[in-house]
Design an enzyme around this catalytic site. Sequence first.
Site, PDB file in Angstrom:
ATOM      1  N   LYS A   1       0.821  -1.213   0.000  1.00 29.79           N
ATOM      2  CA  LYS A   1       0.000   0.000   0.000  1.00 29.79           C
ATOM      3  C   LYS A   1       0.855   1.263   0.000  1.00 29.79           C
ATOM      4  O   LYS A   1       0.574   2.215  -0.723  1.00 29.79           O
ATOM      5  CB  LYS A   1      -0.932   0.015   1.225  1.00 29.79           C
ATOM      6  CG  LYS A   1      -1.909  -1.131   1.273  1.00 29.79           C
ATOM      7  CD  LYS A   1      -2.882  -1.011   2.447  1.00 29.79           C
ATOM      8  CE  LYS A   1      -2.200  -1.064   3.802  1.00 29.79           C
ATOM      9  NZ  LYS A   1      -1.560  -2.361   4.083  1.00 29.79           N
TER      10      LYS A   1
ATOM     11  N   ARG B   1      -9.285   1.947  10.094  1.00 33.54           N
ATOM     12  CA  ARG B   1      -8.883   0.577  10.440  1.00 33.54           C
ATOM     13  C   ARG B   1     -10.064  -0.264  10.900  1.00 33.54           C
ATOM     14  O   ARG B   1      -9.954  -1.480  10.979  1.00 33.54           O
ATOM     15  CB  ARG B   1      -7.847   0.604  11.584  1.00 33.54           C
ATOM     16  CG  ARG B   1      -6.471   1.037  11.170  1.00 33.54           C
ATOM     17  CD  ARG B   1      -5.515   0.927  12.338  1.00 33.54           C
ATOM     18  NE  ARG B   1      -4.273   1.628  12.107  1.00 33.54           N
ATOM     19  CZ  ARG B   1      -3.204   1.102  11.532  1.00 33.54           C
ATOM     20  NH1 ARG B   1      -3.233  -0.142  11.121  1.00 33.54           N
ATOM     21  NH2 ARG B   1      -2.112   1.811  11.366  1.00 33.54           N
TER      22      ARG B   1
ATOM     23  N   ARG C   1      13.273 -11.601   3.254  1.00 30.39           N
ATOM     24  CA  ARG C   1      13.842 -10.256   3.450  1.00 30.39           C
ATOM     25  C   ARG C   1      14.690 -10.220   4.724  1.00 30.39           C
ATOM     26  O   ARG C   1      15.770  -9.637   4.749  1.00 30.39           O
ATOM     27  CB  ARG C   1      12.694  -9.237   3.522  1.00 30.39           C
ATOM     28  CG  ARG C   1      13.140  -7.815   3.272  1.00 30.39           C
ATOM     29  CD  ARG C   1      12.004  -6.927   2.870  1.00 30.39           C
ATOM     30  NE  ARG C   1      11.039  -6.746   3.947  1.00 30.39           N
ATOM     31  CZ  ARG C   1       9.904  -6.074   3.809  1.00 30.39           C
ATOM     32  NH1 ARG C   1       9.576  -5.567   2.643  1.00 30.39           N
ATOM     33  NH2 ARG C   1       9.080  -5.938   4.815  1.00 30.39           N
TER      34      ARG C   1
ATOM     35  N   ARG D   1      14.524  -5.461  10.296  1.00 25.95           N
ATOM     36  CA  ARG D   1      13.424  -4.607  10.750  1.00 25.95           C
ATOM     37  C   ARG D   1      12.506  -5.389  11.683  1.00 25.95           C
ATOM     38  O   ARG D   1      12.275  -6.580  11.473  1.00 25.95           O
ATOM     39  CB  ARG D   1      12.602  -4.127   9.547  1.00 25.95           C
ATOM     40  CG  ARG D   1      13.288  -3.054   8.742  1.00 25.95           C
ATOM     41  CD  ARG D   1      12.562  -2.743   7.450  1.00 25.95           C
ATOM     42  NE  ARG D   1      11.104  -2.775   7.581  1.00 25.95           N
ATOM     43  CZ  ARG D   1      10.279  -2.706   6.539  1.00 25.95           C
ATOM     44  NH1 ARG D   1      10.749  -2.640   5.322  1.00 25.95           N
ATOM     45  NH2 ARG D   1       8.972  -2.721   6.719  1.00 25.95           N
TER      46      ARG D   1
ATOM     47  N   ARG E   1       0.483  -9.214  13.248  1.00 29.78           N
ATOM     48  CA  ARG E   1      -0.103  -8.049  12.566  1.00 29.78           C
ATOM     49  C   ARG E   1      -1.152  -8.491  11.548  1.00 29.78           C
ATOM     50  O   ARG E   1      -2.182  -7.827  11.373  1.00 29.78           O
ATOM     51  CB  ARG E   1       0.992  -7.225  11.876  1.00 29.78           C
ATOM     52  CG  ARG E   1       1.872  -6.464  12.870  1.00 29.78           C
ATOM     53  CD  ARG E   1       2.938  -5.652  12.161  1.00 29.78           C
ATOM     54  NE  ARG E   1       2.347  -4.612  11.361  1.00 29.78           N
ATOM     55  CZ  ARG E   1       2.851  -4.164  10.206  1.00 29.78           C
ATOM     56  NH1 ARG E   1       3.959  -4.673   9.718  1.00 29.78           N
ATOM     57  NH2 ARG E   1       2.260  -3.210   9.535  1.00 29.78           N
TER      58      ARG E   1
END
Length: 198
Positions: free
Chosen positions: A13, A88, A127, A139, A150
């Site tokens: 997004k 949300r 990643r 990260r 999440r």
Amino acid sequence: MRLILLGPPGAGKGTQAQRLVQKYGIPQLSTGDMLREAVAQGTEVGKRAKAVMDAGELVSDEIVNAIVAERIDQDDCVRGFILDGYPRTLAQADAVHDMLAERGTLLDMAIELVVDDKILVSRIVKRAEEAKAAGQPVRKDDNPEVFEERLREYYKKTAPLTGYYYANDQLRQVDGMAPIDDVTAQIDRLVGQPERVS
């Protein structure tokens, strides 16, 4: 042009929002950025948000909605905006509808980037492995357990928005698993606007 981008974390997004910003000259509105800006500027709503955050509490829907309403009244939003990470929840979606209706306008569309969760998780793992191999820090969001949490949160609270916007005939879907440029092309076809919105 007033758009909402929907899709789980890692769907792309943010990348697509930035491309829309560059192409159409309308701002991308992220609730995190808007909160920080309102607090920094010391607006009335910003002061309320700061007091809540200083107390270590979560900012309420009422405050977030007020910050969004304040932000969309700024000059750079006259020609439209892209909402990123907001709404949300269904309650926030109702709030967006109401705040736009009060201003005599409507949301143009909610664009959902449809993705395969299993492939998303494997991308995150890859990643993280690449970052480790290159000696770079991983990260926090690239931790598969954090990412899956999440995802669960997204499906519990935010995924119902697809039904909400479908029922209002505002939902459009694109294949979020396609190469980035192809996703951009799909969105451009949906938006169907000239090079810049005037």
